[in-house]
Design a protein around this motif. Structure first.
Motif, PDB file in Angstrom:
ATOM      1  N   LEU A  29      41.931 -25.946 -87.205  1.00  0.00           N
ATOM      2  CA  LEU A  29      40.503 -25.881 -87.552  1.00  0.00           C
ATOM      3  C   LEU A  29      40.203 -24.666 -88.434  1.00  0.00           C
ATOM      4  O   LEU A  29      39.365 -24.741 -89.348  1.00  0.00           O
ATOM      5  N   LEU A  30      40.871 -23.534 -88.165  1.00  0.00           N
ATOM      6  CA  LEU A  30      40.656 -22.353 -88.988  1.00  0.00           C
ATOM      7  C   LEU A  30      41.110 -22.594 -90.428  1.00  0.00           C
ATOM      8  O   LEU A  30      40.449 -22.155 -91.392  1.00  0.00           O
ATOM      9  N   THR A  31      42.240 -23.300 -90.605  1.00  0.00           N
ATOM     10  CA  THR A  31      42.724 -23.616 -91.957  1.00  0.00           C
ATOM     11  C   THR A  31      41.714 -24.487 -92.700  1.00  0.00           C
ATOM     12  O   THR A  31      41.408 -24.251 -93.887  1.00  0.00           O
ATOM     13  N   ILE A  32      41.199 -25.509 -92.026  1.00  0.00           N
ATOM     14  CA  ILE A  32      40.194 -26.385 -92.659  1.00  0.00           C
ATOM     15  C   ILE A  32      38.961 -25.594 -93.028  1.00  0.00           C
ATOM     16  O   ILE A  32      38.373 -25.768 -94.115  1.00  0.00           O
ATOM     17  N   LEU A  33      38.553 -24.668 -92.110  1.00  0.00           N
ATOM     18  CA  LEU A  33      37.344 -23.870 -92.377  1.00  0.00           C
ATOM     19  C   LEU A  33      37.542 -22.968 -93.581  1.00  0.00           C
ATOM     20  O   LEU A  33      36.626 -22.804 -94.417  1.00  0.00           O
ATOM     21  N   LEU A  34      38.718 -22.355 -93.718  1.00  0.00           N
ATOM     22  CA  LEU A  34      38.962 -21.465 -94.845  1.00  0.00           C
ATOM     23  C   LEU A  34      38.910 -22.227 -96.170  1.00  0.00           C
ATOM     24  O   LEU A  34      38.397 -21.712 -97.185  1.00  0.00           O
ATOM     25  N   HIS A  35      39.430 -23.442 -96.189  1.00  0.00           N
ATOM     26  CA  HIS A  35      39.332 -24.246 -97.404  1.00  0.00           C
ATOM     27  C   HIS A  35      37.892 -24.666 -97.662  1.00  0.00           C
ATOM     28  O   HIS A  35      37.444 -24.731 -98.816  1.00  0.00           O
ATOM     29  N   ILE A  37      35.060 -23.097 -96.905  1.00  0.00           N
ATOM     30  CA  ILE A  37      34.144 -22.032 -97.368  1.00  0.00           C
ATOM     31  C   ILE A  37      34.601 -21.444 -98.693  1.00  0.00           C
ATOM     32  O   ILE A  37      33.930 -20.556 -99.225  1.00  0.00           O
ATOM     33  N   GLY A  38      35.755 -21.851 -99.210  1.00  0.00           N
ATOM     34  CA  GLY A  38      36.152 -21.498-100.555  1.00  0.00           C
ATOM     35  C   GLY A  38      36.732 -20.124-100.727  1.00  0.00           C
ATOM     36  O   GLY A  38      36.513 -19.508-101.776  1.00  0.00           O
ATOM     37  N   ILE A  39      37.451 -19.587 -99.756  1.00  0.00           N
ATOM     38  CA  ILE A  39      38.087 -18.270 -99.929  1.00  0.00           C
ATOM     39  C   ILE A  39      39.598 -18.401 -99.903  1.00  0.00           C
ATOM     40  O   ILE A  39      40.314 -17.444 -99.606  1.00  0.00           O
ATOM     41  N   LEU A  43      43.990 -14.199-100.811  1.00  0.00           N
ATOM     42  CA  LEU A  43      45.078 -14.269 -99.838  1.00  0.00           C
ATOM     43  C   LEU A  43      45.058 -13.123 -98.831  1.00  0.00           C
ATOM     44  O   LEU A  43      45.474 -13.291 -97.677  1.00  0.00           O
ATOM     45  N   VAL A  44      44.590 -11.943 -99.254  1.00  0.00           N
ATOM     46  CA  VAL A  44      44.565 -10.801 -98.316  1.00  0.00           C
ATOM     47  C   VAL A  44      43.627 -11.083 -97.158  1.00  0.00           C
ATOM     48  O   VAL A  44      43.963 -10.908 -95.979  1.00  0.00           O
ATOM     49  N   ASN A  45      42.410 -11.551 -97.460  1.00  0.00           N
ATOM     50  CA  ASN A  45      41.444 -11.850 -96.397  1.00  0.00           C
ATOM     51  C   ASN A  45      41.906 -13.031 -95.536  1.00  0.00           C
ATOM     52  O   ASN A  45      41.692 -13.056 -94.324  1.00  0.00           O
ATOM     53  N   VAL A  46      42.534 -14.016 -96.197  1.00  0.00           N
ATOM     54  CA  VAL A  46      43.043 -15.169 -95.429  1.00  0.00           C
ATOM     55  C   VAL A  46      44.091 -14.704 -94.419  1.00  0.00           C
ATOM     56  O   VAL A  46      44.106 -15.121 -93.248  1.00  0.00           O
ATOM     57  N   GLY A  47      44.979 -13.817 -94.849  1.00  0.00           N
ATOM     58  CA  GLY A  47      46.006 -13.304 -93.936  1.00  0.00           C
ATOM     59  C   GLY A  47      45.398 -12.537 -92.768  1.00  0.00           C
ATOM     60  O   GLY A  47      45.853 -12.641 -91.621  1.00  0.00           O
ATOM     61  N   LEU A  48      44.355 -11.751 -93.076  1.00  0.00           N
ATOM     62  CA  LEU A  48      43.704 -10.999 -91.996  1.00  0.00           C
ATOM     63  C   LEU A  48      42.991 -11.921 -91.004  1.00  0.00           C
ATOM     64  O   LEU A  48      43.006 -11.699 -89.801  1.00  0.00           O
ATOM     65  N   ILE A  49      42.343 -12.978 -91.541  1.00  0.00           N
ATOM     66  CA  ILE A  49      41.628 -13.911 -90.669  1.00  0.00           C
ATOM     67  C   ILE A  49      42.603 -14.633 -89.745  1.00  0.00           C
ATOM     68  O   ILE A  49      42.287 -14.913 -88.576  1.00  0.00           O
ATOM     69  N   TYR A  50      43.808 -14.902 -90.225  1.00  0.00           N
ATOM     70  CA  TYR A  50      44.797 -15.580 -89.388  1.00  0.00           C
ATOM     71  C   TYR A  50      45.296 -14.696 -88.224  1.00  0.00           C
ATOM     72  O   TYR A  50      46.003 -15.197 -87.339  1.00  0.00           O
TER      73      TYR A  50
END
Length: 526
Positions: A29-35, A37-39, A43-50
């Motif tokens: 669900l987090l992967t779908i949400l990141l796609h 919301i368009g971020i 990659l840096v923020n995506v890595g931190l969110i994970y």
């Protein structure tokens, strides 16, 4: 561990697989949400969110789910966000080092979070242990009976550990036996088997911990702790640990050692208190025996001397005495015998009161007749004093033992005669309070009086006021009076006489003589 904690652990083991499913669903669900919301390009923020799923898994589910979340996050991050997309290959090899660093950070974070979680569980367990020990120590402080104390200890230890507990103490013959158990006394309690008792005896003899979780006799299903103080082993505390694992056994061993120390101290305190009570009773008995011997020897010596001297004179020199002299010597013998009779009567009365053997032969007693009989008994030693009796127009009736009530009046009037000067007047007044159903007999003298601080103590055994030390006596008369009056449901007090001296007030309940009295004339123990 308690039964509640064991139930929670079983539930966690049964639900271990769904945790990984929830981690998978969360990262998906987090992967779908990141796609959405368009971020995905940052990659840096995506890595931190994970890192969030990793932290949540470490805090709530432990190390295993956290490492699984970290691995799955790296896979999702590489597959969906690192070029080329939807492929596990990478264009820039630097991302491989980033993945390694990410996994290291995630594992380290999960390890720290798991360690904090483990420490939190240890703190909670220690809090439970501390609360249990506090509850146990509070119960021990409030209890002074050894049997009740042992029962409280066994129940509290069983409640804390969630397992049966037993306490072994030596009996009169020195044989160790189960003194208290947490289980129902109607059933066969754990710890009463031959094997358990044999291990308990070994622990009691050697003063060492034995059983499951210890270094001795570890194949046993129970854990046995000696109840030891600095100079003595009082018994053995045992619990059944058959269903616990190794980690739980270590915690339970520490808890049981603490409970054993508290229990040993409490048992030693109760035993010392019992020994102190016995010592106090022994000292009091010795004091009473000494006072009794001193008083009786002094009181008997005077009348015996008079009796022996008068009788010897009559036997050896009868021809030298006139009839008046013979009458005087015979009177001395009679007075000495009466004095000895009063002393023996008082001693027997005190023995009956102290032993609970006093029995009342109740019947209706006319107060006027009783006072007349008492005045006849004390007439021999009134000497030059005057006794005045004030009775109501209709003297009341009292339901009681006439002989014992007469003994009370004889003792009180005799004291009034002894402690009042010659040519003084002693007044006996009978008052009736029909409203409250009470009658009061007041004996007032003009003697030395009793100080206010001693008016209650004069009714104690062998106590004599300082102001009356010059007059011989045993200090038993008023103590016996109080015992007899209280058995009749009455009261007796001493107070100051307005004209000087002392007034002794005897209050007794009164009834109508026509009322039914089923035990009239029969012996009845009060």
């Amino acid at each position: 561990m308690s039964e509640r904690n064991k139930g929670e652990d079983v539930w966690l083991k049964l639900n271990r697989v769904p945790k990984y499913i929830w981690v998978t669903i969360g990262i998906t669900l987090l992967t779908i949400l990141l796609h959405a919301i368009g971020i995905s390009d940052d990659l840096v923020n995506v890595g931190l969110i994970y890192l969030f799923p990793v932290l949540v898994s470490a805090v709530y589910w432990g190390m295993g789910p956290a490492i699984y979340a970290a691995s799955l996050s790296v896979v999702a991050f590489d597959f969906f966000f690192v070029p080329p997309y939807l492929s596990f290959t990478v264009e820039d090899l630097r991302y491989i080092f980033s993945f390694i660093v990410y996994l290291a950070v995630a594992v380290l974070t999960a390890s720290l979070a798991g360690r904090l979680r483990q420490q939190l569980e240890v703190v909670k367990q220690r809090e439970i242990t501390t609360n249990s020990l506090y509850a146990l120590s509070r119960q021990m402080t409030a209890v002074t009976d050894l049997h009740t104390l042992l029962g409280n200890i066994a129940r509290q230890v069983s409640l804390t550990l969630g397992t049966p507990a037993a306490i072994y103490l030596p009996n009169v013959q020195g044989e160790l036996q189960v003194t208290s158990s947490s289980e129902d006394s109607d059933s066969i309690a754990w710890g009463e088997g031959e094997a358990e008792i044999a291990i308990a005896k070994w622990v009691y003899k050697n003063g060492e911990i034995a059983g499951r979780g210890s270094s001795s006799l570890r194949e046993s299903s129970g854990l046995y702790v000696p109840l030891r103080t600095e100079d003595q082993i009082h018994g053995v505390l045992a619990v059944n640990l058959e269903s616990s694992d190794l980690q739980e056994q270590r915690e339970e061993l520490r808890l049981l050692e603490a409970c054993g120390g508290l229990a040993a101290s409490a048992i030693a305190r109760v035993k010392l208190a019992e020994e102190a009570r016995l010592a106090q009773v022994t000292a009091e008995s010795e004091r009473i025996r000494t006072a009794l011997l001193d008083s009786v020897s002094h009181e008997l010596r005077t009348p015996l001397t008079a009796i022996i001297g008068s009788a010897t004179g009559l036997l050896e020199n009868d021809s030298l005495f006139t009839p008046e002299d013979r009458k005087e010597l015979t009177g001395n013998i009679r007075d000495g015998a009466l004095r000895m009779n009063r002393l023996v009567t008082n001693l027997l009365g005190m023995v009956k009161l102290e032993s609970g053997m006093l029995q009342l032969r109740r019947k209706w007693c006319d107060v006027g007749d009783m006072i007349g009989i008492v005045l006849t008994q004390v007439q021999q030693f009134i000497q030059h004093r005057r006794i005045r009796v004030e009775l109501p127009d209709q003297p009341p009736f009292v339901s009681g033992d006439e002989v014992l009530l007469e003994q009370v009046l004889v003792n009180v009037i005799s004291n009034a005669i002894k402690y009042s000067p010659e040519d003084s007047e002693i007044v006996i007044t009978v008052k009736v309070d029909e409203r409250h159903g009470r009658m009061t007999i007041v004996v007032a003298d003009s003697g030395v009086g009793i100080p206010e601080a001693e008016r209650e103590r004069v009714f104690e055994k062998f106590y004599r006021s300082e102001s009356s030390r010059h007059v011989t006596g045993t200090g038993l008369g008023l103590a016996i009076c109080r015992g007899i009056v209280e058995v009749h449901g009455g009261t007796i007090t001493a107070e100051s006489n307005p004209g000087g001296g002392t007034r002794v007030c005897i209050g007794l309940p009164i009834e109508e003589p026509e009322a039914s009295f089923p035990y009239m004339g029969q012996g009845e123990e009060e």
